[in-house]
Scaffold this active site. Structure first.
Site, short mmCIF file in Angstrom:
data_model
loop_
_atom_site.label_atom_id
_atom_site.label_comp_id
_atom_site.label_asym_id
_atom_site.label_seq_id
_atom_site.Cartn_x
_atom_site.Cartn_y
_atom_site.Cartn_z
N LYS A 112 10.89 -0.58 -28.85
CA LYS A 112 10.42 0.44 -29.93
C LYS A 112 10.81 2.00 -29.31
O LYS A 112 11.45 2.82 -30.03
CB LYS A 112 8.81 0.68 -29.91
CG LYS A 112 7.97 -0.35 -30.40
CD LYS A 112 6.50 -0.26 -30.48
CE LYS A 112 5.94 0.04 -29.25
NZ LYS A 112 6.05 -0.87 -27.86
N ARG A 120 -2.62 2.50 -31.90
CA ARG A 120 -2.61 1.05 -31.17
C ARG A 120 -3.91 0.46 -31.46
O ARG A 120 -3.89 -0.71 -30.95
CB ARG A 120 -2.45 1.70 -29.45
CG ARG A 120 -1.36 1.06 -28.80
CD ARG A 120 -1.60 1.62 -27.55
NE ARG A 120 -0.53 0.81 -26.80
CZ ARG A 120 0.68 1.41 -26.40
NH1 ARG A 120 0.95 2.53 -26.75
NH2 ARG A 120 1.53 0.89 -25.35
N ARG A 127 13.64 -2.68 -16.94
CA ARG A 127 13.69 -1.30 -17.48
C ARG A 127 13.83 -0.07 -16.27
O ARG A 127 13.05 -0.36 -15.46
CB ARG A 127 12.42 -1.07 -18.40
CG ARG A 127 12.35 0.28 -18.89
CD ARG A 127 11.27 0.69 -19.89
NE ARG A 127 10.06 0.16 -19.73
CZ ARG A 127 9.06 0.17 -20.63
NH1 ARG A 127 9.42 0.31 -21.72
NH2 ARG A 127 7.77 -0.35 -20.29
N ARG A 157 8.73 2.24 -14.16
CA ARG A 157 7.50 2.65 -14.33
C ARG A 157 6.57 1.70 -13.57
O ARG A 157 6.88 0.41 -13.52
CB ARG A 157 7.43 2.42 -15.85
CG ARG A 157 7.53 3.58 -16.80
CD ARG A 157 7.71 3.42 -18.40
NE ARG A 157 6.46 2.73 -18.80
CZ ARG A 157 6.26 2.57 -19.94
NH1 ARG A 157 7.43 3.11 -20.85
NH2 ARG A 157 5.27 1.90 -20.46
N ARG A 174 -1.33 -5.32 -20.20
CA ARG A 174 -0.77 -4.91 -21.36
C ARG A 174 -0.75 -5.87 -22.58
O ARG A 174 -0.75 -5.35 -23.91
CB ARG A 174 0.52 -4.23 -21.06
CG ARG A 174 0.35 -2.97 -20.54
CD ARG A 174 1.61 -2.48 -19.69
NE ARG A 174 2.61 -1.97 -20.68
CZ ARG A 174 3.74 -1.81 -20.24
NH1 ARG A 174 4.36 -2.12 -19.06
NH2 ARG A 174 4.72 -1.25 -21.10
P1 AP5 Z 1 11.56 0.17 -24.65
O1 AP5 Z 1 12.58 0.69 -25.87
O2 AP5 Z 1 11.25 1.12 -23.63
O3 AP5 Z 1 10.24 -0.69 -25.32
P2 AP5 Z 1 8.98 -0.26 -25.84
O4 AP5 Z 1 8.68 -1.10 -26.97
O5 AP5 Z 1 9.26 1.39 -26.19
O6 AP5 Z 1 8.05 -0.25 -24.52
P3 AP5 Z 1 7.08 0.51 -24.00
O7 AP5 Z 1 6.61 -0.35 -22.57
O8 AP5 Z 1 7.31 1.96 -23.77
O9 AP5 Z 1 5.92 0.34 -24.90
P4 AP5 Z 1 4.32 0.57 -24.46
O10 AP5 Z 1 4.11 0.43 -25.83
O11 AP5 Z 1 3.99 -0.50 -23.51
O12 AP5 Z 1 4.33 1.75 -23.59
P5 AP5 Z 1 3.63 3.15 -23.84
O13 AP5 Z 1 4.69 4.29 -23.22
O14 AP5 Z 1 3.59 3.29 -25.53
O15 AP5 Z 1 12.67 -1.26 -24.04
C1 AP5 Z 1 12.11 -1.82 -23.09
C2 AP5 Z 1 13.16 -2.30 -22.04
O16 AP5 Z 1 14.12 -3.45 -22.89
C3 AP5 Z 1 14.04 -1.33 -21.64
O17 AP5 Z 1 14.57 -1.43 -20.42
C4 AP5 Z 1 15.32 -1.49 -22.67
O18 AP5 Z 1 16.43 -0.90 -22.42
C5 AP5 Z 1 15.48 -3.03 -23.10
N1 AP5 Z 1 15.60 -3.29 -24.25
C6 AP5 Z 1 15.43 -2.45 -25.72
N2 AP5 Z 1 15.87 -3.12 -26.67
C7 AP5 Z 1 16.64 -4.21 -26.12
C8 AP5 Z 1 17.33 -5.30 -26.70
N3 AP5 Z 1 17.65 -5.31 -28.02
N4 AP5 Z 1 17.77 -6.30 -25.98
C9 AP5 Z 1 17.88 -6.09 -24.61
N5 AP5 Z 1 17.04 -5.33 -24.00
C10 AP5 Z 1 16.53 -4.22 -24.71
O19 AP5 Z 1 2.29 3.27 -23.36
C11 AP5 Z 1 2.03 3.17 -22.07
C12 AP5 Z 1 0.48 3.14 -21.62
O20 AP5 Z 1 -0.11 4.36 -22.18
C13 AP5 Z 1 -0.37 2.15 -22.48
O21 AP5 Z 1 -0.30 0.78 -21.74
C14 AP5 Z 1 -1.74 2.64 -22.41
O22 AP5 Z 1 -2.10 2.56 -21.03
C15 AP5 Z 1 -1.26 4.25 -22.64
N6 AP5 Z 1 -1.18 4.60 -24.06
C16 AP5 Z 1 -0.21 5.07 -24.72
N7 AP5 Z 1 -0.31 5.31 -26.06
C17 AP5 Z 1 -1.80 4.90 -26.09
C18 AP5 Z 1 -2.53 4.88 -27.59
N8 AP5 Z 1 -2.20 5.34 -28.47
N9 AP5 Z 1 -3.79 4.38 -27.20
C19 AP5 Z 1 -4.32 3.72 -25.98
N10 AP5 Z 1 -3.62 3.99 -24.87
C20 AP5 Z 1 -2.32 4.27 -24.78
#
Ligand code: AP5
Length: 255
Positions: free
Chosen positions: A41, A120, A159, A192, A203
């Site tokens: 994403k 979420r 990542r 991370r 997660r």
């Molecule tokens: P990346 O683009 O980083 O993936 P992402 O979907 O953004 O993954 P996240 O881990 O950031 O999502 P998340 O939802 O767990 O984290 P968030 O920060 O929101 O890509 C991943 C990897 O794959 C990278 O290395 C990239 O280069 C590679 N890649 C991408 N596309 C590719 C492709 N096509 N082919 C190959 N490789 C590829 O949340 C973190 C934490 O914060 C949560 O666990 C929770 O504790 C808290 N949190 C955040 N928001 C909330 C909320 N709204 N409610 C409750 N808790 C929350």
């Protein structure tokens, strides 16, 4: 070197203003990006932000930015949130919602927005709906990235993230030009804490239980655009853009 929006109003709130003015595209895009943790994403949000001019608003980035502040500056709710995050659990809805409400100006930004990681839970989606309604704003679409879970997990393990400009790389599929160094701003990349196997497991469970039902929530509102997240980031982006264009042309006709 690319100049990226600093997103200060989103990352810091409390009256902070972005140093970079918003882009003002002819048609602002207001999108939610859905999908499992690690599906890509954030990567797609970066590509979409460059093309559409809309700002990438990630709730995870707010928490990670808060972590770099002095511990004494963190509120008890934020300290608790960082502990949840480290374990891979979801942060409490009320903490997340308070944080987003404080940043409502970002939702009103004339450049539009790409919400990543929020909402979420169904409670968060309902709250977002109310917040947008109160500001007379409507979502254009909810882009739902879909990929089998084992492929998602492989993406998370490799990542690497930039602590300064938040750019995201992958050691195999999207390596930086110089290993360990951000292409955009030259900072040292890091892994991370929640990308460790035990946090990844938690997660994924939280995603299945709380976030996956959002697809149905938004399908009932006819907002979901399902996109296959197989292939390179560019392939996925190339699938996303025409789907969005098709949707907005349908939208323009119905307005
Ligand atoms: P990346 O683009 O980083 O993936 P992402 O979907 O953004 O993954 P996240 O881990 O950031 O999502 P998340 O939802 O767990 O984290 P968030 O920060 O929101 O890509 C991943 C990897 O794959 C990278 O290395 C990239 O280069 C590679 N890649 C991408 N596309 C590719 C492709 N096509 N082919 C190959 N490789 C590829 O949340 C973190 C934490 O914060 C949560 O666990 C929770 O504790 C808290 N949190 C955040 N928001 C909330 C909320 N709204 N409610 C409750 N808790 C929350």
């Amino acid at each position: 070197m690319e100049i990226k929006p600093d997103r200060k109003a989103w990352l810091q709130a409390g009256g902070s203003r972005c140093n970079t003015p918003p882009n003002t595209p002819p048609l602002a895009s207001r999108l939610v990006l859905l999908g499992a943790p690690g599906v890509g994403k954030g990567t797609q949000a970066e590509l979409l932000a460059q093309r559409l001019g809309a700002c990438h608003l990630s709730t995870g980035d707010i928490f990670r930015a808060a972590k770099t502040q002095q511990t004494c500056a963190l509120s008890p709710a934020l300290s608790a949130a960082l502990d949840y995050m480290k374990r891979g659990e979801l942060v409490a809805d009320e903490t997340v919602l308070a944080m987003v409400a404080e940043r409502v100006s970002c939702l009103k930004c004339e450049g539009g927005f790409l919400l990543d990681g929020f909402p979420r839970t169904v409670a968060q989606a309902e709250a977002l709906e109310g917040l947008l309604k109160s500001q007379d704003i409507a979502l254009d679409a909810v882009v739902s990235y879909e990929l089998p879970l084992e492929k998602v997990i492989a993406r998370l393990g490799g990542r690497r993230t930039c602590p300064k400009c938040k750019a995201v790389f992958h050691i195999e599929t999207r390596p930086p030009k110089v290993p360990g160094v951000c292409d955009n701003c030259g900072s040292n990349l890091y892994q991370r804490e929640d990308d460790r196997p035990e946090s990844i497991r938690v997660r994924m469970q939280a995603y299945e239980k709380s976030t996956a039902p959002l697809t149905e929530f938004y399908a009932k509102r006819n907002l979901v655009l399902p996109i296959l997240a197989e292939g390179s980031p560019e392939d996925i982006f190339a699938r996303t853009l025409p789907a969005l264009r098709l949707r907005s042309s349908g939208f323009a006709k119905s307005r």
